[in-house]
Structures are given as structure tokens and as C-alpha cells.
Design an enzyme around this catalytic site. Sequence first.
Site, PDB file in Angstrom:
ATOM      1  N   TYR A 143     -33.836 -54.349   5.667  1.00 11.03           N
ATOM      2  CA  TYR A 143     -34.679 -54.478   6.857  1.00 11.03           C
ATOM      3  C   TYR A 143     -34.073 -53.767   8.069  1.00 11.03           C
ATOM      4  O   TYR A 143     -34.762 -53.504   9.058  1.00 11.03           O
ATOM      5  CB  TYR A 143     -34.922 -55.957   7.203  1.00 11.03           C
ATOM      6  CG  TYR A 143     -35.737 -56.717   6.166  1.00 11.03           C
ATOM      7  CD1 TYR A 143     -36.421 -56.044   5.147  1.00 11.03           C
ATOM      8  CD2 TYR A 143     -35.824 -58.094   6.204  1.00 11.03           C
ATOM      9  CE1 TYR A 143     -37.153 -56.741   4.194  1.00 11.03           C
ATOM     10  CE2 TYR A 143     -36.566 -58.800   5.252  1.00 11.03           C
ATOM     11  CZ  TYR A 143     -37.217 -58.113   4.255  1.00 11.03           C
ATOM     12  OH  TYR A 143     -37.944 -58.804   3.317  1.00 11.03           O
ATOM     13  N   LYS A 193     -29.019 -57.658  -7.764  1.00 12.92           N
ATOM     14  CA  LYS A 193     -29.682 -56.823  -8.775  1.00 12.92           C
ATOM     15  C   LYS A 193     -28.642 -55.794  -9.237  1.00 12.92           C
ATOM     16  O   LYS A 193     -28.855 -54.577  -9.195  1.00 12.92           O
ATOM     17  CB  LYS A 193     -30.920 -56.163  -8.132  1.00 12.92           C
ATOM     18  CG  LYS A 193     -31.849 -55.478  -9.105  1.00 12.92           C
ATOM     19  CD  LYS A 193     -32.604 -56.420 -10.027  1.00 12.92           C
ATOM     20  CE  LYS A 193     -33.457 -55.632 -11.006  1.00 12.92           C
ATOM     21  NZ  LYS A 193     -33.973 -56.453 -12.114  1.00 12.92           N
ATOM     22  N   ASP A 225     -34.610 -61.189 -10.458  1.00 10.61           N
ATOM     23  CA  ASP A 225     -35.837 -61.450 -11.226  1.00 10.61           C
ATOM     24  C   ASP A 225     -35.698 -62.741 -12.025  1.00 10.61           C
ATOM     25  O   ASP A 225     -36.606 -63.572 -12.077  1.00 10.61           O
ATOM     26  CB  ASP A 225     -36.194 -60.259 -12.131  1.00 10.61           C
ATOM     27  CG  ASP A 225     -34.993 -59.613 -12.796  1.00 10.61           C
ATOM     28  OD1 ASP A 225     -33.847 -59.957 -12.432  1.00 10.61           O
ATOM     29  OD2 ASP A 225     -35.190 -58.776 -13.700  1.00 10.61           O
ATOM     30  N   ASP A 249     -35.469 -63.499   1.719  1.00  6.36           N
ATOM     31  CA  ASP A 249     -36.775 -63.675   2.353  1.00  6.36           C
ATOM     32  C   ASP A 249     -37.775 -64.196   1.318  1.00  6.36           C
ATOM     33  O   ASP A 249     -38.497 -65.186   1.534  1.00  6.36           O
ATOM     34  CB  ASP A 249     -37.215 -62.290   2.886  1.00  6.36           C
ATOM     35  CG  ASP A 249     -38.424 -62.365   3.783  1.00  6.36           C
ATOM     36  OD1 ASP A 249     -38.909 -63.469   4.034  1.00  6.36           O
ATOM     37  OD2 ASP A 249     -38.887 -61.293   4.225  1.00  6.36           O
ATOM     38  N   ASP A 253     -38.935 -68.428   0.641  1.00  8.14           N
ATOM     39  CA  ASP A 253     -40.339 -68.844   0.767  1.00  8.14           C
ATOM     40  C   ASP A 253     -40.827 -69.498  -0.526  1.00  8.14           C
ATOM     41  O   ASP A 253     -41.524 -70.517  -0.493  1.00  8.14           O
ATOM     42  CB  ASP A 253     -41.231 -67.640   1.094  1.00  8.14           C
ATOM     43  CG  ASP A 253     -41.526 -67.566   2.587  1.00  8.14           C
ATOM     44  OD1 ASP A 253     -40.692 -68.062   3.359  1.00  8.14           O
ATOM     45  OD2 ASP A 253     -42.577 -67.021   2.964  1.00  8.14           O
TER      46      ASP A 253
END
Length: 359
Positions: A143, A193, A225, A249, A253
Amino acid sequence: MAKNRLIAILPGDGIGPEVTEQAVRVIECINAKHDTGFEIKTEPVGGTAYDIHGTPLPDSTLELAKSADAILLGAVGGPKWEAIERQHRPERALLGLRSELQLFSNLRPAILFPELASASTLKREVVSGLDIMIVRELTGGIYFGGPRGIEGEPGDRKGFNTLVYTESEVQRIAHSAFQVAMQRGKRLCSVDKANVLEVSELWREVVTAVGNSYPEVELSHMYVDNACMQLVRAPKQFDVIVTGNMFGDILSDAASMLTGSIGMLPSASLDSNGKGMYEPVHGSAPDIAGQGIANPLATILSVAMMFRSTFHEAALAGIIESAVQSALAAGLRTADIVSDGETAVSTQEMGDAVIDRIG
Ligand code: NAD
């Protein structure tokens, strides 16, 4: 013996002032009963601040936030301010506070009180009693990484971002997460990852090295994943999860929605000294603002997080959490968590119920 500890209260917009009012009453009750001497000062933030000062983060608010030991924020935003220029939008205040105060470590618990297990979309036995903590790196990663942009001629353009972490950025979030794990179940799962991304390879190496300083914490690693799948398959296997900005993020959620009750979830954003901004996960809920029916428990539980993480007052945090649990066990429900056939209580009545149980 009372100590002076300054808490900045930034109520914000919509239901923000309604829910922070109840949280302030809880702090005052703790002060009265335990001689804790928490000092409280309040300043406007978000749209409310824009209306008064022409900016969502006035200097006076930023100064209070900087001088305070901890900050409690309600929520910002609402339709009234959606049409104003981007740099004056209420949400800008959050970004300003995070970057000015270097709040790089975002703690989002996903807790499901057994009394509310029916609120989740998952089966009761999968989520009842869920208590996990996601530690998300908040000021780095894709980001913020450069270069970024959209380049080229129409029809042949490319969009690009950069996922970058330095060793020191990974070290500080890893320390933050290990310290959280030490205060909980002493199990930390680092999510990355590393099978595809070099930045994740470095992440994994650095987190493992930091782990040598926390021999009591059991460290594991998981690809993002798989972590998504495990979160919905068997979320109670986790204690603390640490991950980068974008993965965090998404995972936080997903984890918070396992509980099905947005009005119940607190959060913290911490700097490297443990100073923090605490806020409910929910927004300003303009659809119910001003009606006195918002659930104040996420904000009250944010105070418990503040006591534990910034003030190292685990016993006081426990008192608040037990009072919340006891109010739920007694059947008190605000409109967002009420079941068919039950009567909902108001914001104030839920605040009263928690305060009555802080003894
Ligand atoms: P929201 O979280 O405000 O509301 C979503 C739904 O949940 C609404 O139906 C609302 O009534 C309900 N809800 C939320 N909190 C509740 C509570 N404590 N008690 C009972 N019900 C509750 O999300 P939204 O509607 O997408 O956003 C509204 C505004 O809030 C927007 O301006 C958005 O930008 C802002 N927002 C601010 C923050 C923040 O301040 N940290 C976070 C998210 C959204």
C-alpha cells in the site's frame, strides 16, 4: 496510589460520540473504584472537526493525540461530508493520525462470546468461544511501496505497485506480535506467500530470527491462501496471527466477520513504545446515528485493550471484559445483536449494565 495517565478521547462522527460516551463512563467508573487516575481530554476529529475548524484533523487534535499516552477514537465519516474535497474528508484524519504517530502495528481481535454464537454465519461449534488476534503491519508493504502508478498509452497501459519490506520493518512488527503472543496463548502463526514472493522469503527468515528472543512462543508459518481456508474451516486453531499490510487487511476482515457482530469488535494501532490508538472496528453507522441504539461494547472493549496493551493493566482489562460477558450472559442485547423475541436495550442501558458489573 493514583498515577497520571492521559487518554485522548476523539469521539468523531455519527454514532462515534454515542459509543465513546459510554466508554468514558467506564473509564470514570474504573477511576472511582480502583483509584487509577486516568485523565481524559476530548477533541473533535473527522467531519465534526471539519465543520468547526475546516479540517478533519485540526492541530489541537493532533497535539492532544501526540501528548496523550493513549487515544480512544469513536468513528469518522458520513454522507454529510462525502462531497467535500478528498484532502478534507473525515477518513483523512485516520491516515494522518496513523502516519504522524507511527502506528505500525494493528491489532484486530476476533472474539466471539459464547452467548452470541448464533450471530455467526458459521456453525456454532466452529466459532463458539473464538478468541484470536490478528497483528497486521500497517504502515508498509504494497500500500505504500514505490514505484507505483499507471503508465502508457490508452489501450497499452500498465498499472503497477511494489511490495517491499525492509528487515527493520519486519523486525518491529514481529517483536510486536511476539509480545502480544506472550500475553496470550504463546502461539504465533506468521502468514506469508514465501513459495512465490522473495519479500515473503525475507519476511519468514526475519520473523524466525526474531523468534529466538521469545523461546516460550511456539512459532509456525502458513501461506496466505491456506490461512484463508483455515480461518473459515477451523478458526479456533489460531492464537495470534502476524502478517503484512495487504494480507492482514483481507484476513482481519474475514476473521472479524466470523463473529457476525460488528458492534462487538475492538482494535488497536500501536507504535514501537506501546502507545496506541484504540477504536471499534465499525464505522460511524449514519443509518442509526442519533437514535441511542448503537452497540457501545466494541468501544468499551477497546478500552480494555488499551488498559492491557498501553497501560499494562491486565487485571483492569479483565474486569471490563468480564463485565461485558456478564451483561451478555444476563441477556442484555442492543438491536444489532438481539435475536427474535428478545427486547433490545439502548446504548445507555448497555453502558449502565457494564458499569453495574464493574465492582
Ligand atoms: P459501518 O460500520 O458504519 O456500518 C455498517 C452497518 O453496521 C450499518 O448497518 C450500521 O448501522 C451497523 N453498525 C455499525 N456499528 C454498529 C454499532 N456499534 N451498533 C449497531 N450497529 C452498528 O460501515 P459503513 O456503513 O460502511 O460506513 C459508514 C461511515 O463510516 C462511512 O462514512 C465510512 O467511511 C465510515 N467508516 C469509518 C471507520 C472508522 O472511523 N474507523 C471505519 C469504517 C467506516
